[in-house]
Motif scaffolding. Structure first.
Motif, PDB file in Angstrom:
ATOM      1  N   UNK A 106       0.833  -1.192   0.000  1.00  0.00           N
ATOM      2  CA  UNK A 106       0.000   0.000   0.000  1.00  0.00           C
ATOM      3  C   UNK A 106       0.874   1.250   0.000  1.00  0.00           C
ATOM      4  N   UNK A 107       0.388   2.358  -0.536  1.00  0.00           N
ATOM      5  CA  UNK A 107       1.187   3.580  -0.588  1.00  0.00           C
ATOM      6  C   UNK A 107       1.550   4.058   0.815  1.00  0.00           C
ATOM      7  N   UNK A 108       2.649   4.780   0.899  1.00  0.00           N
ATOM      8  CA  UNK A 108       3.064   5.418   2.144  1.00  0.00           C
ATOM      9  C   UNK A 108       2.469   6.817   2.162  1.00  0.00           C
ATOM     10  N   UNK A 109       1.550   7.064   3.090  1.00  0.00           N
ATOM     11  CA  UNK A 109       0.868   8.359   3.195  1.00  0.00           C
ATOM     12  C   UNK A 109       1.073   8.892   4.600  1.00  0.00           C
ATOM     13  N   UNK A 110       1.598  10.115   4.715  1.00  0.00           N
ATOM     14  CA  UNK A 110       1.897  10.683   6.021  1.00  0.00           C
ATOM     15  C   UNK A 110       1.547  12.162   6.039  1.00  0.00           C
ATOM     16  N   UNK A 111       1.200  12.625   7.252  1.00  0.00           N
ATOM     17  CA  UNK A 111       0.935  14.047   7.438  1.00  0.00           C
ATOM     18  C   UNK A 111       2.119  14.666   8.182  1.00  0.00           C
ATOM     19  N   UNK A 112       2.648  15.719   7.622  1.00  0.00           N
ATOM     20  CA  UNK A 112       3.712  16.490   8.277  1.00  0.00           C
ATOM     21  C   UNK A 112       3.049  17.624   9.067  1.00  0.00           C
ATOM     22  N   UNK A 113       3.235  17.624  10.380  1.00  0.00           N
ATOM     23  CA  UNK A 113       2.621  18.650  11.223  1.00  0.00           C
ATOM     24  C   UNK A 113       3.704  19.363  12.024  1.00  0.00           C
ATOM     25  N   UNK A 114       3.449  20.612  12.342  1.00  0.00           N
ATOM     26  CA  UNK A 114       4.385  21.427  13.117  1.00  0.00           C
ATOM     27  C   UNK A 114       3.808  21.627  14.512  1.00  0.00           C
ATOM     28  N   UNK A 115       4.605  21.324  15.531  1.00  0.00           N
ATOM     29  CA  UNK A 115       4.164  21.491  16.911  1.00  0.00           C
ATOM     30  C   UNK A 115       3.799  22.956  17.168  1.00  0.00           C
ATOM     31  N   UNK A 116       2.613  23.167  17.753  1.00  0.00           N
ATOM     32  CA  UNK A 116       2.144  24.532  17.989  1.00  0.00           C
ATOM     33  C   UNK A 116       2.937  25.246  19.072  1.00  0.00           C
ATOM     34  N   UNK A 117       3.589  24.471  19.963  1.00  0.00           N
ATOM     35  CA  UNK A 117       4.354  25.071  21.058  1.00  0.00           C
ATOM     36  C   UNK A 117       5.832  25.085  20.693  1.00  0.00           C
ATOM     37  N   UNK A 118       6.457  26.265  20.580  1.00  0.00           N
ATOM     38  CA  UNK A 118       7.878  26.324  20.220  1.00  0.00           C
ATOM     39  C   UNK A 118       8.760  25.688  21.297  1.00  0.00           C
ATOM     40  N   UNK A 119       9.908  25.191  20.871  1.00  0.00           N
ATOM     41  CA  UNK A 119      10.917  24.670  21.786  1.00  0.00           C
ATOM     42  C   UNK A 119      11.573  25.841  22.526  1.00  0.00           C
ATOM     43  N   UNK A 120      12.332  25.568  23.609  1.00  0.00           N
ATOM     44  CA  UNK A 120      12.994  26.653  24.352  1.00  0.00           C
ATOM     45  C   UNK A 120      13.884  27.542  23.490  1.00  0.00           C
ATOM     46  N   UNK A 121      14.432  26.975  22.410  1.00  0.00           N
ATOM     47  CA  UNK A 121      15.305  27.785  21.551  1.00  0.00           C
ATOM     48  C   UNK A 121      14.539  28.556  20.482  1.00  0.00           C
ATOM     49  N   UNK A 122      13.196  28.456  20.536  1.00  0.00           N
ATOM     50  CA  UNK A 122      12.378  29.210  19.594  1.00  0.00           C
ATOM     51  C   UNK A 122      11.999  28.449  18.344  1.00  0.00           C
ATOM     52  N   UNK A 123      12.587  27.272  18.110  1.00  0.00           N
ATOM     53  CA  UNK A 123      12.236  26.474  16.925  1.00  0.00           C
ATOM     54  C   UNK A 123      10.970  25.666  17.193  1.00  0.00           C
ATOM     55  N   UNK A 124      10.357  25.177  16.136  1.00  0.00           N
ATOM     56  CA  UNK A 124       9.149  24.356  16.263  1.00  0.00           C
ATOM     57  C   UNK A 124       9.440  22.957  15.741  1.00  0.00           C
ATOM     58  N   UNK A 125       9.129  21.961  16.550  1.00  0.00           N
ATOM     59  CA  UNK A 125       9.405  20.585  16.181  1.00  0.00           C
ATOM     60  C   UNK A 125       8.405  20.097  15.133  1.00  0.00           C
ATOM     61  N   UNK A 126       8.904  19.319  14.176  1.00  0.00           N
ATOM     62  CA  UNK A 126       8.068  18.756  13.122  1.00  0.00           C
ATOM     63  C   UNK A 126       7.805  17.279  13.432  1.00  0.00           C
ATOM     64  N   UNK A 127       6.543  16.872  13.288  1.00  0.00           N
ATOM     65  CA  UNK A 127       6.157  15.485  13.506  1.00  0.00           C
ATOM     66  C   UNK A 127       5.579  14.908  12.215  1.00  0.00           C
ATOM     67  N   UNK A 128       5.748  13.592  12.045  1.00  0.00           N
ATOM     68  CA  UNK A 128       5.206  12.888  10.886  1.00  0.00           C
ATOM     69  C   UNK A 128       4.262  11.809  11.374  1.00  0.00           C
ATOM     70  N   UNK A 129       3.053  11.807  10.867  1.00  0.00           N
ATOM     71  CA  UNK A 129       2.025  10.864  11.287  1.00  0.00           C
ATOM     72  C   UNK A 129       1.622   9.989  10.100  1.00  0.00           C
ATOM     73  N   UNK A 130       1.791   8.679  10.230  1.00  0.00           N
ATOM     74  CA  UNK A 130       1.355   7.803   9.144  1.00  0.00           C
ATOM     75  C   UNK A 130      -0.158   7.619   9.234  1.00  0.00           C
TER      76      UNK A 130
END
Length: 387
Positions: A334-358
Motif C-alpha cells: 500500500x502507498x506510504x501516506x503521512x501528514x507532516x505537522x508542526x508542533x504549535x508550542x515552540x521549543x525553548x530555543x524558539x524552533x518548532x518541532x516537526x512530527x510525521x504521522x502515518x
C-alpha cells in the motif's frame, strides 16, 4: 473453588518469578540442571540417563539430537544435505563437542522419552489440580499465574526461536529439524509450571511429578531426553526486547547464544542476517528495490519514514492549517501516506518541532489525516487550543 484476591496476588507473584527465569540470560546452572534431569527421569519411572551432554544453543542441541539418534552419522551424507560450508563446520563442531564430553561414534541416545518425561506428568498434574480446585478455580488460577507470561515468552520469544530454528535447520541440517518436536523447552516451560506451583501452594502435592522438570527449567535452556542420554543447552547470553516484549534490536542480534547462534529481529519479526548487516547502511534506493513487503517495512522503520519520503521523492497531496499530506507509492504494498505537522508550542530555543504521522492510504486531506489519529472525522476535529 473461587480464588480470593489474596490468592490471585500470590499466583501473580509466582508468575513473576517464573517469568524472570524464562527470560534469564545468565549461564546455565549445570549441576542443578543435571540433578533436575535425573529427578525428572526417576519421577517418570525411567532409569537415569547414562550421560548428559551440554551444547551452546538449541540449534546445536537439535543437531546433537539428530547425530545421536542413530549414533553413527555419515559425515559425507551430512555434507550433501546442507547448502553451504559453514553449516558443515557447524555439524562437525557439534560432533567435536560431543566427543570431548565422552561420546563415541556408534553410541545412540535411544528413542525420545519426551512423552514420559514431560507430556504425561503434565497431564496427570493437570488432572489432580483441576480436581482439587474445580474447573472454575483451575481456570482462574491459570489466568492469574500464566496468561501474561505465555504471551510474553511463548508467543514473542520461544515461538520465534522455534520458527527460525525450523528454517535454519531445513536449510543447513535437514535431519535435525524433526528433532525440534522432541525438544523440552527448559526455562520457557516456566510459563505453565508457574500455574502448577501456584496450585501447589493452595493444595500441597500438586507439583508431584513436576519438580524435576521445574529444576531444569530454573537452570538451563531447551533440552532433549533420550532413553540413554540427555542433551541440555545453555540459555541465551543476550535477549533484547522492545517495550511490549517483542524481540527487537537494530544494532545487533535480539537473541544470541554462547556458541554464536543468533536471531536478528525488528519489532518481533525475525530478519535475515544479511539484511540485519545492511540496516546501518540503508539507502532510499535499496529500500525501493526490496521486493519483500514485510522486509521493506522493517527497512522503513529503521531508516525513518519521513527521511524516506524526503529522499524517495514523495509528492504533496494537500496542505492546510493542520499540516501537509505526503504520498509515495510502494511497489507490491500500500502507498506510504503521512501528514507532516508542526508542533504549535515552540521549543525553548524558539524552533518548532516537526512530527510525521502515518495515516491510511485513502486519506485525501491533511485535516482528515490528523483527525484520524484522534479517532475523529474532519468535521469533528476543531481544536480550540493546541499545545
Amino acid at each position: 473453588m473461587r480464588l480470593t484476591p489474596e490468592q490471585e496476588a500470590m499466583a501473580a507473584a509466582v508468575e513473576d518469578q517464573w517469568l524472570a527465569a524464562a527470560l534469564d540470560t545468565a549461564p546455565a546452572g549445570r549441576p542443578a540442571a543435571e540433578a533436575g534431569v535425573r529427578e525428572a527421569y526417576r519421577q517418570a519411572g525411567l532409569p537415569e540417563p547414562e550421560r548428559i551432554y551440554w551444547l551452546g544453543s538449541p540449534r546445536a542441541g537439535a543437531m546433537a539430537a539428530a547425530i545421536l539418534a542413530s549414533g553413527t552419522p555419515n559425515q559425507a551424507s551430512d555434507a550433501q544435505s546442507v547448502h553451504d560450508a559453514p553449516s558443515v563446520h557447524d555439524a562437525q563442531s557439534v560432533r567435536d563437542a560431543l566427543t570431548r564430553q565422552g561420546w563415541t561414534p556408534g553410541q545412540s541416545m535411544g528413542p525420545s522419552v519426551r512423552r514420559q518425561i514431560r507430556t504425561e506428568p503434565w497431564a496427570a498434574a493437570r488432572e489432580r489440580a483441576s480436581a482439587a480446585l474445580g474447573p472454575e478455580g483451575w481456570a482462574q488460577l491459570g489466568a492469574a499465574a500464566g496468561r501474561r507470561s505465555w504471551e510474553l515468552v511463548m508467543d514473542r520469544v520461544a515461538g520465534r526461536i522455534r520458527l527460525r530454528l525450523g528454517e535454519d535447520l531445513t536449510a543447513d541440517f535437514p535431519t535435525a529439524r524433526p528433532r525440534l518436536l522432541d525438544a523440552i523447552y527448559g526455562q520457557h516451560d516456566g510459563v505453565w509450571l508457574s500455574t502448577f506451583e501456584a496450585a501447589d501452594r493452595l493444595h500441597s502435592g500438586l507439583m508431584a511429578g513436576l519438580t524435576g522438570l521445574a529444576a531444569v527449567a530454573r537452570h538451563c535452556g531447551w533440552w532433549w531426553a533420550g532413553a540413554r542420554f540427555a542433551i541440555l543447552t545453555e540459555r541465551p547470553s543476550l535477549l533484547a526486547r522492545d517495550n511490549v516484549g517483542r524481540l527487537h534490536r537494530g544494532e545487533g542480534p535480539a537473541i544470541e547464544y554462547p556458541d554464536g547462534y543468533a536471531l536478528w529481529a525488528w519489532r518481533g519479526m525475525p530478519i535475515p542476517t544479511d539484511l540485519a548487516a545492511e540496516l546501518p547502511h540503508l539507502t532510499a534506493d535499496r529500500i525501493g528495490a526490496e521486493s519483500n513487503a514485510e522486509l521493506r517495512r522493517v527497512m522503513l522503520e529503521h531508516f525513518g519514514y519521513e527521511r524516506y519520503l524526503q529522499e524517495a521523492g514523495a509528492r504533496s497531496l494537500h496542505q492546510d492549517d493542520t499540516g501537509t499530506l505526503w504520498f509515495l507509492p510502494l511497489t507490491g504494498d500500500e502507498p506510504l501516506v503521512m501528514v507532516e505537522v508542526v508542533n504549535a508550542t515552540p521549543e525553548p530555543d524558539g524552533t518548532s518541532r516537526v512530527y510525521w504521522l502515518r495515516v491510511p492510504p485513502s486519506t485525501r486531506t491533511a485535516r482528515e489525516g490528523v483527525a484520524w489519529t484522534f479517532g475523529l472525522t474532519p468535521e469533528e476535529y476543531r481544536p480550540q487550543v493546541q499545545t
